[in-house]
Design an enzyme around this catalytic site. Structure first.
Site, mmCIF file in Angstrom:
data_model
loop_
_atom_site.group_PDB
_atom_site.id
_atom_site.type_symbol
_atom_site.label_atom_id
_atom_site.label_comp_id
_atom_site.label_asym_id
_atom_site.label_seq_id
_atom_site.Cartn_x
_atom_site.Cartn_y
_atom_site.Cartn_z
ATOM 1 N N GLY A 131 0.828 -1.426 -0.054
ATOM 2 C CA GLY A 131 0.117 -0.010 0.053
ATOM 3 C C GLY A 131 0.909 1.395 -0.161
ATOM 4 N N ARG A 162 -0.919 8.908 4.030
ATOM 5 C CA ARG A 162 -1.134 9.823 5.089
ATOM 6 C C ARG A 162 0.226 9.993 5.914
ATOM 7 N NH1 ARG A 162 -6.626 7.291 7.530
ATOM 8 N NH2 ARG A 162 -5.905 5.542 6.195
ATOM 9 N N ASN A 198 -1.570 4.537 10.265
ATOM 10 C CA ASN A 198 -1.851 5.147 8.894
ATOM 11 C C ASN A 198 -1.322 6.558 8.846
ATOM 12 O OD1 ASN A 198 -3.763 3.023 7.921
ATOM 13 N ND2 ASN A 198 -5.105 3.608 9.252
HETATM 14 C C1 UD1 Z 1 -8.679 -3.763 5.433
HETATM 15 C C2 UD1 Z 1 -9.893 -4.563 5.389
HETATM 16 C C3 UD1 Z 1 -10.783 -4.150 6.536
HETATM 17 C C4 UD1 Z 1 -10.147 -4.148 7.876
HETATM 18 C C5 UD1 Z 1 -9.027 -3.241 7.800
HETATM 19 C C6 UD1 Z 1 -8.061 -3.580 9.008
HETATM 20 C C7 UD1 Z 1 -10.148 -5.136 2.836
HETATM 21 C C8 UD1 Z 1 -10.976 -4.911 1.875
HETATM 22 N N1 UD1 Z 1 -10.568 -4.379 4.276
HETATM 23 O O1 UD1 Z 1 -9.129 -2.309 5.073
HETATM 24 O O2 UD1 Z 1 -11.955 -4.852 6.553
HETATM 25 O O3 UD1 Z 1 -11.046 -3.463 9.079
HETATM 26 O O4 UD1 Z 1 -8.039 -3.652 6.716
HETATM 27 O O5 UD1 Z 1 -7.045 -2.860 9.014
HETATM 28 O O6 UD1 Z 1 -9.470 -6.013 3.047
HETATM 29 N N2 UD1 Z 1 -2.489 -3.612 0.661
HETATM 30 C C9 UD1 Z 1 -1.697 -4.106 -0.664
HETATM 31 N N3 UD1 Z 1 -2.179 -3.879 -1.719
HETATM 32 C C10 UD1 Z 1 -3.513 -3.391 -2.089
HETATM 33 C C11 UD1 Z 1 -4.173 -2.858 -1.021
HETATM 34 C C12 UD1 Z 1 -3.748 -2.895 0.312
HETATM 35 O O7 UD1 Z 1 -0.603 -4.603 -0.239
HETATM 36 O O8 UD1 Z 1 -3.723 -3.339 -3.183
HETATM 37 C C13 UD1 Z 1 -1.838 -3.746 2.058
HETATM 38 C C14 UD1 Z 1 -1.818 -2.584 2.618
HETATM 39 O O9 UD1 Z 1 -0.313 -2.017 2.345
HETATM 40 C C15 UD1 Z 1 -1.828 -2.954 4.030
HETATM 41 C C16 UD1 Z 1 -2.920 -3.937 4.027
HETATM 42 O O10 UD1 Z 1 -2.862 -4.482 2.773
HETATM 43 O O11 UD1 Z 1 -0.638 -3.321 4.751
HETATM 44 C C17 UD1 Z 1 -4.619 -3.411 4.185
HETATM 45 O O12 UD1 Z 1 -4.751 -2.304 3.307
HETATM 46 P P1 UD1 Z 1 -5.797 -1.068 3.565
HETATM 47 O O13 UD1 Z 1 -5.707 -0.535 2.323
HETATM 48 O O14 UD1 Z 1 -5.026 -0.224 4.763
HETATM 49 O O15 UD1 Z 1 -7.183 -1.517 3.901
HETATM 50 P P2 UD1 Z 1 -8.133 -0.975 4.759
HETATM 51 O O16 UD1 Z 1 -8.939 -0.202 3.727
HETATM 52 O O17 UD1 Z 1 -7.566 -0.345 5.980
HETATM 53 CA CA CA Z 2 -5.689 0.121 6.844
#
Ligand code: UD1
Ligand code: CA
Length: 483
Positions: A4, A8, A223
């Site tokens: 990700g 922020r 975040n």
């Molecule tokens: C996600 C969950 C949510 C949960 C929350 C907990 C999903 C759809 N939602 O939301 O239910 O409550 O985490 O913190 O999974 N990442 C990638 N590649 C991507 C997107 C994300 O590697 O394409 C990684 C990010 O770096 C991070 C993690 O996955 O380490 C979570 O991603 P983030 O975008 O923070 O998910 P949330 O929207 O917070």
């Molecule tokens: Ca998150």
């Protein structure tokens, strides 16, 4: 998952490389997962992949990485991760690279629940006072999970649910692979949600279970830098609590910071304003602080280290360091040795019982056991082009205010007279003297500083004492010293 953006954080450094407790965010996630002894450990990288991959290679050479070119969502991230592996079966555990307080024990409990309940998927959840932003757990009547609904997709009623998805799961590998092929971007964010795998499994009649933790902090993500500071303080509090319970005295936990990889034996004492970093170790009965920062320093049992800044050094048992000492890399102080006040050391082996008590620079030097290095001694290790080594032999004695010009060897059992500039080696038993001979110019004060308080004091002292007939200090007669 560590691909990700971390927008922020407002940082040129990828979010997962920001540090707390002496480890990067992703370092905490890798350490928690590694302790499970998994068959494979894959980190999904994307943003800043080059630096993140280099960092991972440094902290855990067995970690594999999978590159997610575009951050299309957590479902896509896990797809990428799986594609880096041979076809696996059994349990696949998914965690986030930005949840640093998660403990291995919690993962073990999650896996145990998964196995005991014969689940196809088990998700870690927590009840939190402010669930906004998280995915909410929609439970069926029997307590299993119907679905996870993201905050942005949730109805007003669903948003009242305070049980949140921690983003940490155990999947049966086949269920995961199958579900990931069937998820779509039909949601508020247009992303591929990993969470949709749970409702797909559920609709297929598989069991989707929950493991709820009462320690919600373990599930909190970072975040922004405010959350980073909050979790850093919480991690430190937990580290200090564990140390105190194991028998370490910490006088002021509010000003004491100890990294995760530091080890401290029972009955050591940390005084206020102490920071212990990296792989620092502290032996039993040692006292550190106040106002001391040590990074990768080994402190022996019973040693005291006061107001000191040190790195990559070893302090022997019962040795004494400080106050106001600066130990640079390569310092090794022997048992019961001393590095005292306003002393800087670098690449310095100081033997058992040897003492460097005051106002000294000791760089690129070997000091033998029992040697004594007088106040104000400088080891001149650098000639402007190269650095050279100096040896001070066992039980030798360096007089105050001496300069030892490297390379030079002071033999075992030899003396250097105070104020000497030493450029050539000594033999055992020598006294080396290298300084101007003293001469006293009699009557100089009366002649050249007449009328001063100094002259009056000289006159008064002279009138109180009968002249010493044996005094030859005035042999220079009326000649005046010019310097
Ligand atoms: C996600 C969950 C949510 C949960 C929350 C907990 C999903 C759809 N939602 O939301 O239910 O409550 O985490 O913190 O999974 N990442 C990638 N590649 C991507 C997107 C994300 O590697 O394409 C990684 C990010 O770096 C991070 C993690 O996955 O380490 C979570 O991603 P983030 O975008 O923070 O998910 P949330 O929207 O917070
Ligand atoms: Ca998150």
């Amino acid at each position: 998952m560590a691909a990700g953006q971390g927008t922020r954080m407002k940082s040129a450094v990828p979010k997962v490389l920001h540090e707390l407790g002496g480890r990067s965010l992703v370092g905490h996630a890798v350490a928690a997962a590694r302790a499970l002894e998994p068959e494979h450990l894959v980190v999904v990288v994307g943003t800043g992949r080059d630096v993140v991959e280099a960092h991972l290679a440094e902290i855990d050479s067995d970690v594999r990485t999978a590159v997610q070119e575009q951050q299309l969502g957590t479902g896509d991230a896990v797809r990428c991760g799986l594609s880096a592996l041979p076809e696996v079966d059994g349990a696949v555990i998914v965690t986030s690279g930005d949840v640093p307080l998660l403990e291995t024990q919690t993962l073990l409990d999650l896996v145990t629940a998964h196995d005991d309940e014969h689940n196809a998927v088990t998700v870690l959840t927590a009840r939190v006072p402010e669930p906004a932003g998280y995915g909410r757990i929609i439970r069926a009547a029997d307590g299993t999970v119907d679905a996870i609904v993201e905050h942005k997709d949730a109805t007003d009623d669903q948003r009242l649910i305070d049980e949140i998805n921690a983003g940490i799961y155990v999947f049966d590998a086949a269920t995961l692979r199958d579900g990931l092929q069937r998820i779509t971007t039909d949601n508020a964010q247009g992303e591929l949600y990993l969470t949709d795998v749970l409702s797909i499994a559920r609709k297929d009649g598989k069991r989707v279970g929950v493991h709820i933790t009462t320690d919600a902090m373990q599930t909190e993500g970072v975040n922004d830098r405010v959350q980073l500071a909050t979790l850093r303080a919480e991690l430190n509090r937990r580290t200090l609590d564990a140390l105190m319970r194991s028998g370490v005295t910490i006088v002021d936990p509010r000003t004491t910071w100890v990294d995760r990889n530091v080890t401290i034996e029972p009955d050591a004492t940390l005084l206020p304003n102490t920071q212990l970093h990296g792989a620092t170790t502290v032996g039993s009965g040692a006292t550190i602080g106040p106002d001391t920062t040590l990074t990768d320093v080994r402190v022996g049992a019973g040693a005291t280290v006061i107001r000191t800044h040190g790195s990559e050094s070893v302090i022997g048992e019962n040795a004494k360091v400080g106050p106001f000492a600066y130990l640079r890399p390569g310092t090794a102080l022997g048992t019961a040795g001393k590095i005292g006040t306003f002393v800087e050391t670098k690449n310095a082996g100081i033997g058992d019982g040897a003492k460097v008590p005051h106002l000294t620079y000791a760089g690129d030097v070997t000091i033998g056991e029992g040697a004594n290095v007088g106040a104000g001694t400088i080891v001149a290790n650098y000639d402007g082009v190269t650095k050279s080594h100096t040896t001070i032999g066992k039980h030798s004695f360096i007089g105050s205010d001496s300069v030892l010009v490297a390379p030079v060897e002071i033999a075992d059992g030899s003396y250097v007279a105070a104020g000497s500039t030493i450029v050539s080696d000594t033999q055992p038993g020598d006294l080396a003297v290298a300084r101007g001979k003293q001469r006293n110019v009699a009557g100089w004060v009366a002649r050249r500083r007449a009328g001063t308080k100094t002259a009056a004091a000289a006159e008064a002292a002279a009138s109180e004492q009968p002249a010493d007939p044996g005094d030859t200090g005035s042999s220079t007669g009326s000649e005046e010293a010019r310097q």
